[in-house]
Scaffold this active site. Structure first.
Site, mmCIF file in Angstrom:
data_model
loop_
_atom_site.group_PDB
_atom_site.id
_atom_site.type_symbol
_atom_site.label_atom_id
_atom_site.label_comp_id
_atom_site.label_asym_id
_atom_site.label_seq_id
_atom_site.Cartn_x
_atom_site.Cartn_y
_atom_site.Cartn_z
ATOM 1 N N PHE A 188 12.285 16.684 114.832
ATOM 2 C CA PHE A 188 11.999 15.258 114.841
ATOM 3 C C PHE A 188 11.304 14.875 116.148
ATOM 4 O O PHE A 188 11.745 15.208 117.229
ATOM 5 C CB PHE A 188 13.306 14.463 114.690
ATOM 6 C CG PHE A 188 13.078 12.972 114.765
ATOM 7 C CD1 PHE A 188 12.304 12.324 113.807
ATOM 8 C CD2 PHE A 188 13.613 12.232 115.803
ATOM 9 C CE1 PHE A 188 12.074 10.964 113.884
ATOM 10 C CE2 PHE A 188 13.393 10.859 115.885
ATOM 11 C CZ PHE A 188 12.611 10.225 114.928
ATOM 12 N N GLN A 189 10.206 14.175 116.047
ATOM 13 C CA GLN A 189 9.399 13.736 117.182
ATOM 14 C C GLN A 189 8.941 14.883 118.074
ATOM 15 O O GLN A 189 8.850 14.752 119.283
ATOM 16 C CB GLN A 189 10.136 12.664 117.997
ATOM 17 C CG GLN A 189 10.338 11.398 117.164
ATOM 18 C CD GLN A 189 10.645 10.177 117.991
ATOM 19 O OE1 GLN A 189 11.298 10.250 119.024
ATOM 20 N NE2 GLN A 189 10.170 9.025 117.520
ATOM 21 N N MET B 93 -21.866 -5.121 122.588
ATOM 22 C CA MET B 93 -22.764 -4.020 122.909
ATOM 23 C C MET B 93 -23.250 -3.325 121.654
ATOM 24 O O MET B 93 -24.421 -2.945 121.551
ATOM 25 C CB MET B 93 -22.058 -3.024 123.844
ATOM 26 C CG MET B 93 -22.956 -1.919 124.333
ATOM 27 S SD MET B 93 -24.397 -2.555 125.211
ATOM 28 C CE MET B 93 -23.834 -2.450 126.904
ATOM 29 N N GLU C 149 2.422 3.188 125.219
ATOM 30 C CA GLU C 149 2.249 4.305 126.159
ATOM 31 C C GLU C 149 0.820 4.405 126.665
ATOM 32 O O GLU C 149 0.573 4.861 127.778
ATOM 33 C CB GLU C 149 2.669 5.621 125.508
ATOM 34 C CG GLU C 149 4.169 5.756 125.288
ATOM 35 C CD GLU C 149 4.627 5.169 123.964
ATOM 36 O OE1 GLU C 149 3.809 4.533 123.255
ATOM 37 O OE2 GLU C 149 5.821 5.338 123.630
ATOM 38 N N LYS D 194 14.331 18.415 126.439
ATOM 39 C CA LYS D 194 15.531 17.652 126.745
ATOM 40 C C LYS D 194 16.615 18.507 127.404
ATOM 41 O O LYS D 194 17.305 18.057 128.312
ATOM 42 C CB LYS D 194 16.066 17.040 125.451
ATOM 43 C CG LYS D 194 17.181 16.093 125.723
ATOM 44 C CD LYS D 194 17.651 15.401 124.483
ATOM 45 C CE LYS D 194 18.829 14.514 124.871
ATOM 46 N NZ LYS D 194 19.523 14.019 123.703
#
Ligand SMILES: Cc1ncc(C[n+]2csc(CCOP(=O)(O)OP(=O)(O)O)c2C)c(N)n1
Ligand SMILES: [Mg+2]
Lengths: 583, 162
Positions: free
Chosen positions: A112-113, A477, A50, A162
């Site tokens: 959940f999630q 760097m 993502e 949802k």
């Protein structure tokens, strides 16, 4: 006719002219993915992470000026977007990220999630929404695009429970958006602009410092006009690169920590700074108390909070850079004619002398590839026409210093956040939006490993991005700072990328092409070969591990205190020893 | 310098955390904050007391204005205004002090809102210094607990700026 929330989303995206979405599926966005399965006009690109999706949307936006779009699931999918959002927020990039959310009835239950993504992303978005009613959905999407793309642009998150995307409502598309509490000031104050014109006409040693605002507002033509009209030299910050042609004789290159000697000298000796669409970042100003000590400052910016945040300003102008410059140029053109060539003669000559004193150079080597040389070759071979993205580190600074950018939206780099792993997905996004352009990610061997999985996305979607890995075997760097400020104690900066991974094999494993150069004489051929290839290519350039980015203003020092390459002073033996360690 | 800032915001879910998050994220301090309704049910008003030098306060005002849900920001420092705070204070005085507590409460134009054989709960409103003074006077009487509301404020009508 009633539509489901998912259908409303797709219809709204079409109305916004969205052609590409970068996304990753999961439980609560299944129905949106299902609806997009049939959407002919919208291409949904599956990324491999993502974070990659958000950087792709960002690269898409930076290279086109259009709003980039990403779609991810709830919980871990949503939290994976945070770095991408913060990157876009710091650099004022317009993107809209849709995140799935658990059904409204479960929110707050540690379902959940479930993640409180509105809470998590509040400080790294311009605005965010939790849509609780499907009836609000169409309006919210239009408003989100409006907020993302107007004023000082930025990322917007829309969190979609949802049940909202699965229930139904009529599709009602608003004609326009008006938000009483959000009215960015676009037109600069006329009186202040007149005052700015007066200061420019009066000044003897002016410098324009142009930032990302020039690119965001599409003001590069107006900037060029202003510079030429009054013969004022221009330095472009990292975010402003491409806003003024690097090859122009009034160009000073980049200012700041790794800026050119002559840009920093000009700023320190100027009697007037015309700061446009930039925000006086500490990487630009160095030590604030010692910054531009003799200069009056005109500051043009669309964001009032940028003005007087870090430096005091004599002529503040809140407004869109382009709109302000149009008026400013008009006033200057109407004012009494000046012999600019004559007036600026000594100032420009002084600058020429600084350019001669410390030009942007490095020491070429016959045996060992210098990273700067690789970039110079890329510039020559692409004739300056590529879109360049960068990772972060030395690679980023050399890309800013040694490629020349004559067009806006051709240098895409994470300036504010400095996100390693940005450049590769951003290049994929830019390539998606610009199928006919050459897109090259100038990468470090460390950074490229932060989103290397997106090579699958590039290969599968036939996006022929080129990745130029300046493989110095180190987190270069950081190693540079350790060398200069920590007694060469290289604590955990050795990557061992001479062995792990083999970038050529990685490329091949993904079905891409891998090329390698270990000698300067091979560099040009590798680049030409890569550009000929109609597939993604990893170019692995084994570069000198100890090369440093110069000039350098140490953190916290003033722009007057610049360090330069010290190779000449170093004895030959040491140099040779360094070279051997590398191979 | 202390500034009382009055902020009109959209009465929407999450606005308080946007404002509070701005202060904590940028390291500005909040001495008190109060939120309530206005005459328009879609608009809430927040009154924040903060402090900082001129540069910081200017930034606070601008940053607040930049929040999408903020309709108007008024820094009352520049405006003649009235401000009020309220305190509920529970004291448990010794028997011989009970009358004195009631007398002081009356002087401060407070009210007794609850009493028990051992305690009084008093309500006093006023500006900050009045409330502070009242607390000081009550301390020797045996304060058990108190709650101060945040400050609320309003510009005076028809009077020029300071
Ligand atoms: C995500 C992230 N983590 C850590 C850093 C700190 N950091 C800045 S530059 C750098 C080294 C980058 O190494 P490499 O990609 O090999 O580039 P080089 O400097 O060698 O060109 C690191 C670790 C960062 N900018 N971003
Ligand atoms: Mg490296």
């Amino acid at each position: 006719m009633k539509m489901t929330g998912a259908q409303i989303i797709v219809e709204a995206l079409k109305r916004e002219g969205v052609r590409h979405i970068f996304g990753y599926p999961g439980g609560v966005v299944l129905n949106i993915f299902d609806t997009l399965y049939d959407a002919k006009d919208i291409d949904l690109i599956l990324t491999r992470h993502e974070q990659g999706a958000v950087h792709m949307a960002d690269g898409y936006a930076r290279s086109t000026g259009q709003v980039g779009v990403a779609l991810v699931t709830s919980g871990p999918g949503a939290t994976n977007t945070v770095t991408g959002l913060a990157t876009a927020a710091m650099d004022s990039i317009p993107i809209v990220v849709f995140t799935g959310q658990v059904p409204t009835g479960l929110i707050g239950n540690d379902a959940f999630q479930e993640a409180d993504i509105v809470g998590i992303t509040r400080p790294c978005t311009k605005y965010n929404y939790l849509v609780k009613d499907v009836k609000d959905l169409a309006y919210t999407i239009k408003e989100a695009f409006y907020i993302a793309s107007t004023g000082r642009p930025g990322p917007v998150v829309i969190d979609l429970p949802k049940d909202v995307t699965s229930s139904q409502a009529n599709f009602v598309w608003p004609d326009e958006i008006s938000i009483r509490s959000y009215n960015p000031t676009l037109e600069g104050n006329k009186w202040m602009i007149a005052k700015a014109a007066e200061e420019i006409l009066k000044s003897k040693k002016p410098v324009i410092v142009a930032g990302g605002g020039i690119i965001a507002s599409g003001a590069s033509v107006e900037l060029l006009e202003l510079a030429e009209l009054t013969q004022v030299p221009v330095t472009t910050t990292l975010m402003g690169i491409g806003g003024f042609p690097s090859t122009h004789k009034l160009s000073l290159g980049m200012p700041g920590m790794h800026g050119t000697f002559y840009a920093n000298k000009s700023i320190q000796n100027a009697d007037l700074l015309v700061a446009i669409g930039m925000r006086f970042d500490d990487r630009v100003t160095g030590k604030l108390d010692a910054f531009a000590p003799n200069a009056k400052i005109i500051h043009i910016d669309i964001d009032p909070t940028s003005i007087r945040k870090n430096v005091d300003v004599d002529v503040p102008i809140v407004g869109d850079s382009k709109k302000v410059l149009v008026v400013l140029n008009q006033i200057i053109k109407e004012s009494e004619k000046h012999q600019w060539e004559e007036i600026r003669h000594s100032w420009l000559r002084q600058i020429e002398e600084w350019k001669k004193e410390h030009p942007m150079t490095y020491t070429f080597d016959e045996d060992i590839i210098k990273p700067q040389y690789v970039i110079e070759q890329l510039y020559e071979i692409t004739e300056g026409k590529a879109i360049i993205t960068t990772e972060v580190g030395q690679n980023q600074m050399w890309a800013a210093q040694y490629y020349k950018y004559d067009y806006p939206r051709t240098f895409l780099s994470s300036g504010g956040l400095g996100t390693m792993g940005y450049g590769f997905p951003a290049a994929i996004g830019a390539q998606m939006a610009n199928p006919d352009k050459i897109v090259v990610d100038i990468a470090g061997d460390g950074s490229i490993q932060m989103n290397i999985q997106e090579l699958a996305t590039a290969v599968i979607n036939k996006l022929p991005v080129k990745v130029m890995i300046l493989n110095n075997g180190y987190l270069g760097m950081v190693r540079q700072w350790q060398e200069l400020f920590f007694n060469e104690r290289y604590s955990k900066t050795l990557l061992e990328t001479d062995k792990i991974p083999d970038f050529v094999k990685v490329a091949e494993a993904y079905g891409a092409v891998g090329l390698r150069a270990t000698k300067p004489s091979e560099v040009g051929d590798v680049i030409r070969e890569a550009l000929k290839t109609k597939a993604p290519v990893f170019m692995d350039f084994k570069v000198y591990w100890k090369e440093k980015v110069y000039p350098m203003v140490p953190a916290g020092a003033s722009l007057d205190e610049m360090l330069f390459e010290e190779t000449n002073k170093k004895d030959k033996k040491k140099l040779k020893a360094d070279k051997i360690i590398m191979t | 310098m202390k500034h009382t800032i009055s902020i009109l915001v959209e009465n929407k879910f999450g606005v308080l955390s946007r404002v509070a998050g701005l202060f904590s994220g940028r390291g500005y301090n909040i001495e008190s904050i109060s939120v309530g309704e206005t005459i328009d049910s879609q608009i809430s008003v927040m009154t924040i007391v903060t402090s900082g030098d001129d540069f910081i306060v200017e930034q606070i005002n601008k940053q607040l204005n930049k929040l999408i849900d903020v309709i108007r920001v008024t820094d009352l420092f520049e405006t003649d205004h009235v401000e009020r705070e309220m305190i509920l204070i529970k004291v448990a005085p010794k028997k011989e002090d009970r009358v004195e507590v009631l007398r002081l409460c009356e002087i401060f134009r407070g009210r007794v809102v609850d009493s028990s054989p051992k305690t009084f709960t008093l309500e006093v409103t006023g500006n900050e210094s009045k409330i502070t003074a009242f607390i000081e006077l009550m301390k020797p009487m045996g304060v058990k607990e108190f709650t101060r509301s945040g400050k609320i404020a309003m510009a005076r009508e028809g009077i020029n700026k300071k």
